[in-house]
Design a protein around this motif. Structure first.
Motif, PDB file in Angstrom:
ATOM      1  N   LEU A 115       0.802  -1.226   0.000  1.00 58.17           N
ATOM      2  CA  LEU A 115       0.000   0.000   0.000  1.00 58.17           C
ATOM      3  C   LEU A 115       0.832   1.270   0.000  1.00 58.17           C
ATOM      4  O   LEU A 115       0.375   2.310  -0.487  1.00 58.17           O
ATOM      5  N   TYR A 116       2.049   1.207   0.527  1.00 58.76           N
ATOM      6  CA  TYR A 116       2.847   2.426   0.648  1.00 58.76           C
ATOM      7  C   TYR A 116       3.984   2.488  -0.371  1.00 58.76           C
ATOM      8  O   TYR A 116       4.903   3.284  -0.236  1.00 58.76           O
ATOM      9  N   ASP A 117       3.881   1.656  -1.393  1.00 56.55           N
ATOM     10  CA  ASP A 117       4.850   1.657  -2.499  1.00 56.55           C
ATOM     11  C   ASP A 117       4.053   1.812  -3.786  1.00 56.55           C
ATOM     12  O   ASP A 117       3.437   0.863  -4.266  1.00 56.55           O
ATOM     13  N   THR A 118       4.047   3.011  -4.352  1.00 56.78           N
ATOM     14  CA  THR A 118       3.190   3.300  -5.511  1.00 56.78           C
ATOM     15  C   THR A 118       3.424   2.322  -6.648  1.00 56.78           C
ATOM     16  O   THR A 118       2.470   1.773  -7.217  1.00 56.78           O
ATOM     17  N   GLU A 119       4.682   2.084  -6.988  1.00 57.11           N
ATOM     18  CA  GLU A 119       4.985   1.212  -8.124  1.00 57.11           C
ATOM     19  C   GLU A 119       4.486  -0.212  -7.880  1.00 57.11           C
ATOM     20  O   GLU A 119       3.828  -0.806  -8.740  1.00 57.11           O
ATOM     21  N   GLN A 120       4.778  -0.760  -6.712  1.00 53.39           N
ATOM     22  CA  GLN A 120       4.354  -2.121  -6.416  1.00 53.39           C
ATOM     23  C   GLN A 120       2.836  -2.223  -6.248  1.00 53.39           C
ATOM     24  O   GLN A 120       2.236  -3.258  -6.555  1.00 53.39           O
ATOM     25  N   LEU A 121       2.205  -1.152  -5.793  1.00 54.05           N
ATOM     26  CA  LEU A 121       0.745  -1.147  -5.683  1.00 54.05           C
ATOM     27  C   LEU A 121       0.104  -1.276  -7.053  1.00 54.05           C
ATOM     28  O   LEU A 121      -0.873  -2.016  -7.241  1.00 54.05           O
ATOM     29  N   LEU A 122       0.656  -0.595  -8.055  1.00 54.76           N
ATOM     30  CA  LEU A 122       0.132  -0.692  -9.421  1.00 54.76           C
ATOM     31  C   LEU A 122       0.382  -2.085  -9.999  1.00 54.76           C
ATOM     32  O   LEU A 122      -0.486  -2.656 -10.668  1.00 54.76           O
ATOM     33  N   VAL A 123       1.568  -2.618  -9.738  1.00 59.28           N
ATOM     34  CA  VAL A 123       1.884  -3.980 -10.219  1.00 59.28           C
ATOM     35  C   VAL A 123       0.927  -4.992  -9.601  1.00 59.28           C
ATOM     36  O   VAL A 123       0.370  -5.855 -10.300  1.00 59.28           O
ATOM     37  N   ARG A 124       0.694  -4.906  -8.307  1.00 60.99           N
ATOM     38  CA  ARG A 124      -0.197  -5.849  -7.635  1.00 60.99           C
ATOM     39  C   ARG A 124      -1.641  -5.674  -8.122  1.00 60.99           C
ATOM     40  O   ARG A 124      -2.385  -6.655  -8.233  1.00 60.99           O
ATOM     41  N   THR A 125      -2.035  -4.452  -8.445  1.00 56.02           N
ATOM     42  CA  THR A 125      -3.390  -4.211  -8.941  1.00 56.02           C
ATOM     43  C   THR A 125      -3.606  -4.887 -10.285  1.00 56.02           C
ATOM     44  O   THR A 125      -4.651  -5.513 -10.512  1.00 56.02           O
ATOM     45  N   VAL A 126      -2.643  -4.795 -11.184  1.00 62.75           N
ATOM     46  CA  VAL A 126      -2.819  -5.427 -12.493  1.00 62.75           C
ATOM     47  C   VAL A 126      -2.819  -6.951 -12.348  1.00 62.75           C
ATOM     48  O   VAL A 126      -3.570  -7.658 -13.040  1.00 62.75           O
ATOM     49  N   GLU A 127      -2.016  -7.480 -11.438  1.00 63.84           N
ATOM     50  CA  GLU A 127      -2.011  -8.932 -11.189  1.00 63.84           C
ATOM     51  C   GLU A 127      -3.364  -9.378 -10.643  1.00 63.84           C
ATOM     52  O   GLU A 127      -3.889 -10.431 -11.042  1.00 63.84           O
ATOM     53  N   LEU A 128      -3.914  -8.585  -9.749  1.00 61.74           N
ATOM     54  CA  LEU A 128      -5.198  -8.914  -9.134  1.00 61.74           C
ATOM     55  C   LEU A 128      -6.324  -8.856 -10.167  1.00 61.74           C
ATOM     56  O   LEU A 128      -7.187  -9.740 -10.221  1.00 61.74           O
ATOM     57  N   ALA A 129      -6.327  -7.828 -11.009  1.00 56.94           N
ATOM     58  CA  ALA A 129      -7.352  -7.697 -12.041  1.00 56.94           C
ATOM     59  C   ALA A 129      -7.298  -8.867 -13.021  1.00 56.94           C
ATOM     60  O   ALA A 129      -8.338  -9.401 -13.433  1.00 56.94           O
ATOM     61  N   ALA A 130      -6.103  -9.298 -13.382  1.00 56.95           N
ATOM     62  CA  ALA A 130      -5.956 -10.433 -14.300  1.00 56.95           C
ATOM     63  C   ALA A 130      -6.409 -11.731 -13.650  1.00 56.95           C
ATOM     64  O   ALA A 130      -7.075 -12.563 -14.278  1.00 56.95           O
ATOM     65  N   SER A 131      -6.079 -11.920 -12.381  1.00 55.64           N
ATOM     66  CA  SER A 131      -6.437 -13.143 -11.678  1.00 55.64           C
ATOM     67  C   SER A 131      -7.948 -13.270 -11.497  1.00 55.64           C
ATOM     68  O   SER A 131      -8.529 -14.336 -11.734  1.00 55.64           O
ATOM     69  N   ILE A 132      -8.595 -12.191 -11.088  1.00 58.48           N
ATOM     70  CA  ILE A 132     -10.035 -12.239 -10.834  1.00 58.48           C
ATOM     71  C   ILE A 132     -10.825 -12.378 -12.123  1.00 58.48           C
ATOM     72  O   ILE A 132     -11.787 -13.150 -12.207  1.00 58.48           O
ATOM     73  N   SER A 133     -10.413 -11.642 -13.153  1.00 60.28           N
ATOM     74  CA  SER A 133     -11.173 -11.652 -14.417  1.00 60.28           C
ATOM     75  C   SER A 133     -10.855 -12.854 -15.295  1.00 60.28           C
ATOM     76  O   SER A 133     -11.625 -13.211 -16.169  1.00 60.28           O
ATOM     77  N   ARG A 134      -9.684 -13.468 -15.067  1.00 61.39           N
ATOM     78  CA  ARG A 134      -9.162 -14.516 -15.954  1.00 61.39           C
ATOM     79  C   ARG A 134      -9.044 -13.987 -17.381  1.00 61.39           C
ATOM     80  O   ARG A 134      -9.287 -14.688 -18.358  1.00 61.39           O
ATOM     81  N   CYS A 135      -8.680 -12.722 -17.484  1.00 54.12           N
ATOM     82  CA  CYS A 135      -8.488 -12.052 -18.759  1.00 54.12           C
ATOM     83  C   CYS A 135      -7.123 -11.368 -18.740  1.00 54.12           C
ATOM     84  O   CYS A 135      -6.378 -11.472 -17.769  1.00 54.12           O
ATOM     85  N   ALA A 136      -6.786 -10.679 -19.824  1.00 57.04           N
ATOM     86  CA  ALA A 136      -5.623  -9.797 -19.805  1.00 57.04           C
ATOM     87  C   ALA A 136      -6.007  -8.527 -19.049  1.00 57.04           C
ATOM     88  O   ALA A 136      -7.159  -8.100 -19.089  1.00 57.04           O
ATOM     89  N   ALA A 137      -5.054  -7.938 -18.363  1.00 56.80           N
ATOM     90  CA  ALA A 137      -5.337  -6.725 -17.592  1.00 56.80           C
ATOM     91  C   ALA A 137      -4.235  -5.705 -17.830  1.00 56.80           C
ATOM     92  O   ALA A 137      -3.114  -6.048 -18.231  1.00 56.80           O
ATOM     93  N   ALA A 138      -4.577  -4.448 -17.598  1.00 56.07           N
ATOM     94  CA  ALA A 138      -3.614  -3.363 -17.773  1.00 56.07           C
ATOM     95  C   ALA A 138      -3.868  -2.286 -16.734  1.00 56.07           C
ATOM     96  O   ALA A 138      -5.005  -2.064 -16.314  1.00 56.07           O
ATOM     97  N   VAL A 139      -2.800  -1.629 -16.320  1.00 54.40           N
ATOM     98  CA  VAL A 139      -2.883  -0.458 -15.449  1.00 54.40           C
ATOM     99  C   VAL A 139      -1.927   0.580 -16.003  1.00 54.40           C
ATOM    100  O   VAL A 139      -0.774   0.263 -16.315  1.00 54.40           O
ATOM    101  N   THR A 140      -2.390   1.821 -16.134  1.00 51.79           N
ATOM    102  CA  THR A 140      -1.493   2.892 -16.536  1.00 51.79           C
ATOM    103  C   THR A 140      -0.989   3.613 -15.296  1.00 51.79           C
ATOM    104  O   THR A 140      -1.716   3.785 -14.319  1.00 51.79           O
ATOM    105  N   THR A 141       0.267   4.009 -15.355  1.00 51.49           N
ATOM    106  CA  THR A 141       0.862   4.709 -14.225  1.00 51.49           C
ATOM    107  C   THR A 141       0.383   6.154 -14.191  1.00 51.49           C
ATOM    108  O   THR A 141       0.052   6.732 -15.223  1.00 51.49           O
TER     109      THR A 141
END
Length: 341
Positions: A99-125
């Motif tokens: 939560l307190y590391d902006t870069e890793q928070l974005l990386v974890r968010t895209v991983e989470l979106a891909a895992s839940i949706s079972r689709c490709a996911a993207a996050v823009t910085t």
């Protein structure tokens, strides 16, 4: 032909059943669900097919939604569910360590979106030409080198090491610090041009001869801040959907990897989840898939996007709820981090 209330119910039921099974939906299933005869459902399905909202893959098969039918469902018929406390808890638990590391928070968010949706996911910085400089810091690293850090209104922090051909002192760095923050803090990074920096250097008088290296570092940091990056995850998920043929999958993956072009598709209106179905995406590579985009904010200013790309047969209601939760979480956390700087 009018889209009556009964036709709406049948269309909604066909879409919902097809999202679950991936198989053409027959009249008997719908009849049992909404409490009318199979003959009535078949008649209404024929009408929905004439309207272009349903399709019949084979003469003896049931019906499947068309892209137009999905559009009607998403715009008018679907009900977005509330996520359960357990679903929220699981997502929060995945994000908590970063939560307190902006870069890793974005990386974890895209991983989470891909895992839940079972689709490709993207996050823009966060970033972009509209980002403003919040502050400049200078940290001496050796006798003749120092690090310049640029903090922006979108929460990014870019740094550049610069080397001078003279010995740095605390007094010299203090002059640079004061001049940079007085003249640059609050400006858009797009305004930090070579001409502007030349003017800034000239304003330093006799110090002008010393400021070349830190000004170059400042220009590079501004360019880095203005550049928006796209993080990807789950691309291989697309290979497991039989409706996405291998050739189409390769074309889709090629577009996703072309991050400059793909990022243009993510620049949707903020404030709600935008769903683009098939040909609505505006790219031939995406004619057979759908894309859902949700924008996040920092301090109420539009900052970036979270998106999923997958088969047209997506669980639009649930993914809408998931994307809303992820972007709300990102917005709140990144805004908090900005406030703590």
């Amino acid at each position: 032909m009018e889209l009556t209330l009964r036709k709406e119910k049948i269309l909604s039921s066909v879409v919902t059943e097809f999202l679950k099974s991936g198989e053409p939906v027959g009249s008997k299933v719908i009849a049992e669900e909404i409490g009318v005869s199979s003959a009535t459902v078949r008649n209404e399905m024929s009408g929905l097919t004439e309207m272009g909202l349903l399709e019949q893959p084979h003469t003896s098969a049931g019906r499947v939604p068309s892209q137009k039918g999905y559009r009607e469902f998403v715009d008018r018929l679907m009900e977005v569910p509330s996520l359960t406390p357990e679903e929220k808890r699981l997502m929060d638990a995945k994000l908590a360590p970063v939560l307190y590391d902006t870069e890793q928070l974005l990386v974890r968010t895209v991983e989470l979106a891909a895992s839940i949706s079972r689709c490709a996911a993207a996050v823009t910085t966060p970033g972009g030409a509209g980002a403003r400089v919040r502050a400049i810091q200078l940290v001496q690293t050796s006798r003749r080198t120092a690090m310049l850090l640029m903090m922006s209104s979108t929460g990014t922090m870019k740094n550049r090491i610069f080397r001078c051909d003279y010995d740095l002192t605390t007094d010299i760095l203090r002059v640079f610090f004061r001049a940079f923050n007085e003249r640059i803090a609050g400006k858009k990074v797009s305004d930090i041009t070579p001409a502007f920096l030349q003017s800034l250097g000239a304003s330093l008088g006799e110090m002008y001869a010393l400021v070349g290296a830190p000004l170059r570092a400042l220009l590079e940091a501004a360019h880095d801040t203005a550049r928006t990056e796209t993080l990807l995850g789950g691309q291989m998920n697309l290979l497991f959907y039989p409706e996405i043929e291998p050739r189409n999958a390769r074309n889709i993956l090629g577009l996703l990897e072309n991050k400059e072009e793909f990022s243009m598709l993510l620049r949707q209106k903020p404030g709600k989840v935008t769903t683009m179905i098939g040909r609505e995406c505006g790219r031939p590579e995406l004619d057979t898939v759908s894309m859902m985009v949700s924008r996040y904010t920092i301090d109420r200013q539009d900052a970036g996007a979270v998106a999923v790309v997958g088969p047209v047969r997506m669980d639009y209601p649930r993914l809408t709820a998931v994307l809303e939760y992820l972007t709300d979480t990102l917005s709140a956390q990144l805004t908090q981090l900005i406030g703590e700087d």
